[in-house]
Design a protein around this motif. Structure first.
Motif, PDB file in Angstrom:
ATOM      1  N   ARG A 198      59.190  54.624  31.831  1.00  0.00           N
ATOM      2  CA  ARG A 198      58.090  55.543  32.144  1.00  0.00           C
ATOM      3  C   ARG A 198      57.332  54.935  33.336  1.00  0.00           C
ATOM      4  N   PRO A 199      57.437  55.910  34.685  1.00  0.00           N
ATOM      5  CA  PRO A 199      56.895  55.227  35.886  1.00  0.00           C
ATOM      6  C   PRO A 199      55.301  55.674  35.753  1.00  0.00           C
ATOM      7  N   VAL A 200      54.604  54.366  36.030  1.00  0.00           N
ATOM      8  CA  VAL A 200      53.242  54.684  36.350  1.00  0.00           C
ATOM      9  C   VAL A 200      52.734  53.863  37.541  1.00  0.00           C
ATOM     10  N   LEU A 201      52.105  54.509  38.400  1.00  0.00           N
ATOM     11  CA  LEU A 201      51.600  53.809  39.858  1.00  0.00           C
ATOM     12  C   LEU A 201      50.176  53.637  39.579  1.00  0.00           C
ATOM     13  N   VAL A 202      49.831  52.449  39.882  1.00  0.00           N
ATOM     14  CA  VAL A 202      48.423  52.281  39.947  1.00  0.00           C
ATOM     15  C   VAL A 202      47.964  51.985  41.532  1.00  0.00           C
ATOM     16  N   ASN A 203      47.331  52.887  42.193  1.00  0.00           N
ATOM     17  CA  ASN A 203      47.235  52.728  43.500  1.00  0.00           C
ATOM     18  C   ASN A 203      45.742  52.081  43.972  1.00  0.00           C
ATOM     19  N   ALA A 204      45.854  50.704  43.907  1.00  0.00           N
ATOM     20  CA  ALA A 204      44.534  49.919  44.030  1.00  0.00           C
ATOM     21  C   ALA A 204      44.359  49.464  45.816  1.00  0.00           C
ATOM     22  N   ALA A 205      45.327  50.106  46.260  1.00  0.00           N
ATOM     23  CA  ALA A 205      45.198  49.714  47.919  1.00  0.00           C
ATOM     24  C   ALA A 205      44.194  50.767  48.633  1.00  0.00           C
ATOM     25  N   ALA A 206      43.343  50.411  49.488  1.00  0.00           N
ATOM     26  CA  ALA A 206      42.455  50.998  50.222  1.00  0.00           C
ATOM     27  C   ALA A 206      42.090  50.505  51.423  1.00  0.00           C
ATOM     28  N   TYR A 207      41.487  51.143  52.341  1.00  0.00           N
ATOM     29  CA  TYR A 207      40.787  50.836  53.787  1.00  0.00           C
ATOM     30  C   TYR A 207      39.462  50.440  53.173  1.00  0.00           C
ATOM     31  N   THR A 208      39.160  49.404  53.023  1.00  0.00           N
ATOM     32  CA  THR A 208      37.570  49.056  52.334  1.00  0.00           C
ATOM     33  C   THR A 208      36.592  48.534  53.409  1.00  0.00           C
ATOM     34  N   ALA A 209      36.994  48.353  54.749  1.00  0.00           N
ATOM     35  CA  ALA A 209      36.084  47.883  55.583  1.00  0.00           C
ATOM     36  C   ALA A 209      35.165  49.000  56.073  1.00  0.00           C
ATOM     37  N   VAL A 210      34.093  49.152  55.228  1.00  0.00           N
ATOM     38  CA  VAL A 210      32.995  50.145  55.431  1.00  0.00           C
ATOM     39  C   VAL A 210      32.508  50.454  56.783  1.00  0.00           C
ATOM     40  N   ASP A 211      32.112  49.476  57.233  1.00  0.00           N
ATOM     41  CA  ASP A 211      31.710  49.567  58.672  1.00  0.00           C
ATOM     42  C   ASP A 211      32.647  49.747  59.570  1.00  0.00           C
ATOM     43  N   ALA A 212      33.903  49.225  59.480  1.00  0.00           N
ATOM     44  CA  ALA A 212      34.892  49.456  60.637  1.00  0.00           C
ATOM     45  C   ALA A 212      35.190  50.728  60.541  1.00  0.00           C
ATOM     46  N   ALA A 213      35.489  51.305  59.363  1.00  0.00           N
ATOM     47  CA  ALA A 213      35.967  52.755  59.369  1.00  0.00           C
ATOM     48  C   ALA A 213      35.032  53.798  60.083  1.00  0.00           C
ATOM     49  N   GLU A 214      33.911  53.170  60.527  1.00  0.00           N
ATOM     50  CA  GLU A 214      33.068  54.178  61.285  1.00  0.00           C
ATOM     51  C   GLU A 214      33.598  54.411  62.656  1.00  0.00           C
ATOM     52  N   ALA A 215      34.340  53.386  63.257  1.00  0.00           N
ATOM     53  CA  ALA A 215      34.915  53.312  64.560  1.00  0.00           C
ATOM     54  C   ALA A 215      36.424  53.751  64.414  1.00  0.00           C
ATOM     55  N   ASP A 216      36.853  53.534  63.201  1.00  0.00           N
ATOM     56  CA  ASP A 216      38.134  54.057  63.139  1.00  0.00           C
ATOM     57  C   ASP A 216      38.721  54.676  61.870  1.00  0.00           C
ATOM     58  N   GLU A 217      38.077  55.897  61.823  1.00  0.00           N
ATOM     59  CA  GLU A 217      38.261  57.016  60.719  1.00  0.00           C
ATOM     60  C   GLU A 217      39.533  57.376  60.674  1.00  0.00           C
ATOM     61  N   GLU A 218      40.421  57.572  61.635  1.00  0.00           N
ATOM     62  CA  GLU A 218      41.506  57.936  61.749  1.00  0.00           C
ATOM     63  C   GLU A 218      42.737  57.132  60.891  1.00  0.00           C
ATOM     64  N   ARG A 270      52.916  59.056  36.092  1.00  0.00           N
ATOM     65  CA  ARG A 270      51.542  59.073  36.310  1.00  0.00           C
ATOM     66  C   ARG A 270      51.045  58.283  37.363  1.00  0.00           C
ATOM     67  N   LEU A 271      50.155  58.767  38.293  1.00  0.00           N
ATOM     68  CA  LEU A 271      49.551  58.145  39.383  1.00  0.00           C
ATOM     69  C   LEU A 271      48.084  57.995  38.607  1.00  0.00           C
ATOM     70  N   VAL A 272      47.655  56.788  38.892  1.00  0.00           N
ATOM     71  CA  VAL A 272      46.273  56.164  38.631  1.00  0.00           C
ATOM     72  C   VAL A 272      45.805  55.768  39.842  1.00  0.00           C
ATOM     73  N   VAL A 331      57.247  50.578  30.205  1.00  0.00           N
ATOM     74  CA  VAL A 331      56.757  50.985  31.634  1.00  0.00           C
ATOM     75  C   VAL A 331      57.308  50.487  32.723  1.00  0.00           C
ATOM     76  N   ALA A 332      57.650  51.249  33.876  1.00  0.00           N
ATOM     77  CA  ALA A 332      57.951  50.936  35.150  1.00  0.00           C
ATOM     78  C   ALA A 332      56.629  50.991  35.812  1.00  0.00           C
ATOM     79  N   TRP A 333      55.734  49.777  36.209  1.00  0.00           N
ATOM     80  CA  TRP A 333      54.609  49.684  36.637  1.00  0.00           C
ATOM     81  C   TRP A 333      55.005  49.459  38.368  1.00  0.00           C
ATOM     82  N   LEU A 334      54.143  50.297  39.148  1.00  0.00           N
ATOM     83  CA  LEU A 334      54.095  49.924  40.576  1.00  0.00           C
ATOM     84  C   LEU A 334      52.570  49.835  41.090  1.00  0.00           C
ATOM     85  N   VAL A 335      52.199  48.457  41.354  1.00  0.00           N
ATOM     86  CA  VAL A 335      51.005  48.376  41.861  1.00  0.00           C
ATOM     87  C   VAL A 335      50.653  48.097  43.306  1.00  0.00           C
TER      88      VAL A 335
END
Length: 303
Positions: free
Chosen positions: A66-86, A108-110, A6-10
């Motif tokens: 076989r390509p498999v991308l695991v998207n573990a990236a996120a904007y996880t600052a829950v409170d900051a997102a309230e002021a920076d939803e864009e 495959r995208l996970v 597999v070719a993984w992209l994390v």
């Protein structure tokens, strides 16, 4: 049947889950692993993201992987997102859709999502087909990401999880371990219930999902088994580390107002994961005990 190599992209490679994914995939020498952090892949830059994915896919094709991308990236600052939803919408909502479009018909995208897409008002575990009703900017942007992935089609699966902690980065369990090591008292909310999830176990499940050659359901839930309040989890950390659990006292969400509302009930129904024949999650207390065997996590120190 398992397809290999597999070719993984994390993505999110330096995050909590990304760190465990990198460590786990390092044990698969027959596979090719590309792990990108924010500096290597800016999820707010559509043109750059698509170019990186196309180059990676082309390389996988040349090598017969076989390509498999695991998207573990996120904007996880829950409170900051309230002021920076864009910005949160770009990272959590639009970028997963761009990934899914590039992967459609090619690999495959996970995509990792969250309990915050639900309203938190349930009294029974949320099934995978429960209506999305987020109450925070973070939840809205993650729900947008789920919809974007579904709209792109292809071999893509959304995996919702909750209350993730582990050896990499800051998290609730690490904070409580630090307080326990210091013998310090702490007051923790007892009116929010969820399923604590060890990132190492979650990473193993996501890798197993990526390795599956057969089609998989478009949405799955994967947390550790069982449920507890934040107060109960904090007490469990103190107990596991030999600290006096009486130092942990309960309080209410109302006593700690935050910009973003927190779900009162975050328990996800994991029967879809089990039905797919994927590795069964540990009970949350067993996973916590295994996680706290890590000296850095026990002492509350990030690695």
């Amino acid at each position: 049947m398992t397809a290999a190599p597999v070719a993984w992209l994390v993505t999110g490679a330096r995050g909590q889950l990304g760190g465990d994914l990198r460590a786990l995939l390092a044990g698969r020498p027959a596979d090719d692993v590309t792990a990108l952090d924010r500096a290597g892949l800016d999820l707010t830059d559509e043109a750059r993201l698509r170019a990186v994915l196309r180059d990676w896919l082309a390389g996988a094709r040349r090598r017969g992987l076989r390509p498999v991308l695991v998207n573990a990236a996120a904007y996880t600052a829950v409170d900051a997102a309230e002021a920076d939803e864009e910005t949160a919408l770009l990272v959590n909502g639009r970028a997963p859709g761009w990934m899914a479009e590039e992967l459609a018909g090619a690999g495959r995208l996970v995509h990792v999502s969250t309990d915050y897409v639900f309203d938190g008002a349930a009294t029974e575990p949320y099934p995978v087909d429960a209506p999305l009703a987020p109450r925070s900017a973070y939840g809205r942007t993650k729900a947008a990401g789920e919809r974007a992935v579904a709209a792109a089609g292809g071999d893509a699966v959304v995996v919702r999880t909750a209350w993730v902690y582990g050896a990499h980065g800051a998290n609730f369990v690490r904070t409580m371990a630090g307080r326990a090591a210091a013998g310090a008292p702490v007051s923790v909310v007892d009116d929010q219930v969820g399923s604590p999830t060890w990132s190492a176990g979650l990473a193993a499940g996501l890798v197993a999902l990526g390795l599956r050659a057969e089609p998989v359901p478009p949405v799955l839930h994967r947390t550790d088994a069982g449920a507890v309040s934040w107060f109960g989890l904090a007490r469990a950390v103190y107990e596991e580390l030999g600290a006096d659990p009486v130092l942990v006292t309960p309080t209410t969400t109302a006593a700690f107002p935050r910009p973003a509302p927190r779900p009162a009930f975050s328990v996800l129904d994991g029967s879809s994961w089990d039905a797919a024949g994927l590795p069964a999650p540990q009970p949350w207390r067993e996973a916590l005990r295994a996680a706290l065997a890590d000296p850095g996590l026990r002492a509350g120190r990030p690695i």
